[in-house]
Design a protein around this motif. Structure first.
Motif, short mmCIF file in Angstrom:
data_model
loop_
_atom_site.label_atom_id
_atom_site.label_comp_id
_atom_site.label_asym_id
_atom_site.label_seq_id
_atom_site.Cartn_x
_atom_site.Cartn_y
_atom_site.Cartn_z
N THR A 79 1.10 -0.92 0.18
CA THR A 79 -0.10 0.39 0.29
C THR A 79 0.88 0.97 0.00
O THR A 79 2.23 1.36 0.28
N GLN A 82 2.04 1.95 3.40
CA GLN A 82 3.33 0.86 3.84
C GLN A 82 4.77 1.23 3.12
O GLN A 82 6.06 1.32 3.90
N THR A 108 -0.41 6.31 -6.31
CA THR A 108 -1.19 5.28 -6.99
C THR A 108 -1.30 5.58 -8.49
O THR A 108 -1.25 5.10 -9.51
#
Length: 304
Positions: A79, A82, A108
């Motif tokens: 993620t 993370q 993202t």
């Protein structure tokens, strides 16, 4: 500055860069880095900026962002939070702001763009020690040939090496670097026939070409005296995913890509901070007529 002093200066700064890369997950003060370099903390910041062309803070931030970007590109299950924490950022929000400022996209969106373009984590992490120039504009060209790539998990011992560093674009220039600089240095020091390593310290998909660092290394004990003022380091030991590559230079990028894009996500393992390494054993074959060569592609891994 005379040659001897310049070499000592470079050696200390290389040690600082290595220390930074190994500790990106925590705060790094100028005082700590000055101590690593054995320079005065009062003067270290100015010396580092003059040597690197960027401040200590800018360099550490860039390396954190580049490391996180490589992790996001190669590990679909990681993620943004993370990746941010692993790179030393305190929150996903702070990481996203810094990431967008550096790469022009939020994490993202950047990851999605990488997946769509099939660039992956190691577009051309290749050294080709003593071999023809390498570097590919399309690392996916031979990807299908490596969809069933064979990989072994190997525990490697730390290795003392002497190395010559090149900073600049990966690809064809690395072949010339080995042939025109490294090979003559090896011959002068009677190092031919020893294990060699091509160490790519940066990911060319996220690091600017002019800032990519590459070490052409030869395995030698630390006490051996060598001419030419090489640097010394230890290739880290530990767990590696190893693919024994054999083929022409045009296929090595596809093999690296298969390791990171296909094999790694399904392996239950993840990358850590150690560099990717191409190991050329003394008996590694090379056919100058066809360009076919052998190397062990060593990807550092740890438990997910």
């Amino acid at each position: 500055m005379n040659i001897l002093n310049r070499h000592e200066y470079d050696r200390r700064m290389h040690r600082v860069l290595d220390h930074i890369d190994r500790h990106l997950d925590r705060q790094l003060s100028v005082a700590e880095l000055a101590e690593v370099a054995h320079f005065s903390a009062f003067h270290f910041h100015r010396m580092f900026t003059a040597w690197m062309g960027e401040t200590v803070a800018d360099h550490v931030r860039r390396r954190r962002l580049e490391t996180a970007a490589s992790r996001l590109a190669s590990q679909p299950g990681v993620t943004v939070l993370q990746a941010a924490l692993a790179a030393g950022f305190g929150s996903a929000e702070a990481f996203t702001r810094a990431f967008k400022l550096h790469f022009g996209l939020a994490p993202t969106a950047w990851r999605q763009a990488q997946q769509e373009s099939k660039i992956g984590q190691v577009h051309s992490k290749i050294g080709q020690a003593g071999m023809p120039a390498a570097g590919h504009d399309d690392a996916s060209t031979n990807h299908g040939e490596y969809s069933m790539i064979e990989v072994s998990i190997v525990e490697r011992n730390p290795v003392h090496v002497a190395y010559l560093r090149k900073t600049g674009p990966y690809g064809p220039e690395l072949g010339r670097f080995w042939g025109e600089v490294v090979y003559p240095w090896m011959a002068t020091n009677n190092l031919l026939g020893l294990p060699r390593y091509g160490i790519c310290l940066d990911d060319p998909t996220v690091t600017a070409p002019e800032q990519c660092r590459y070490d052409a290394a030869v395995e030698v004990p630390p006490e051996r005296l060598l001419s030419g003022n090489p640097m010394r380091t230890v290739v880290p030991g530990g767990q590696y995913a190893v693919h024994r590559f054999r083929g022409p230079v045009e296929q090595v990028a596809g093999a690296w890509l298969a390791l990171t894009r296909d094999w790694l996500p399904a392996s239950g393992l993840q990358l850590d901070a150690r560099p990717f390494v191409e190991h050329y054993p003394p008996d590694a074959a090379y056919d100058p007529a066809t360009g076919v060569f052998e190397a062990e592609l060593c990807m550092p891994v740890t438990r997910l």
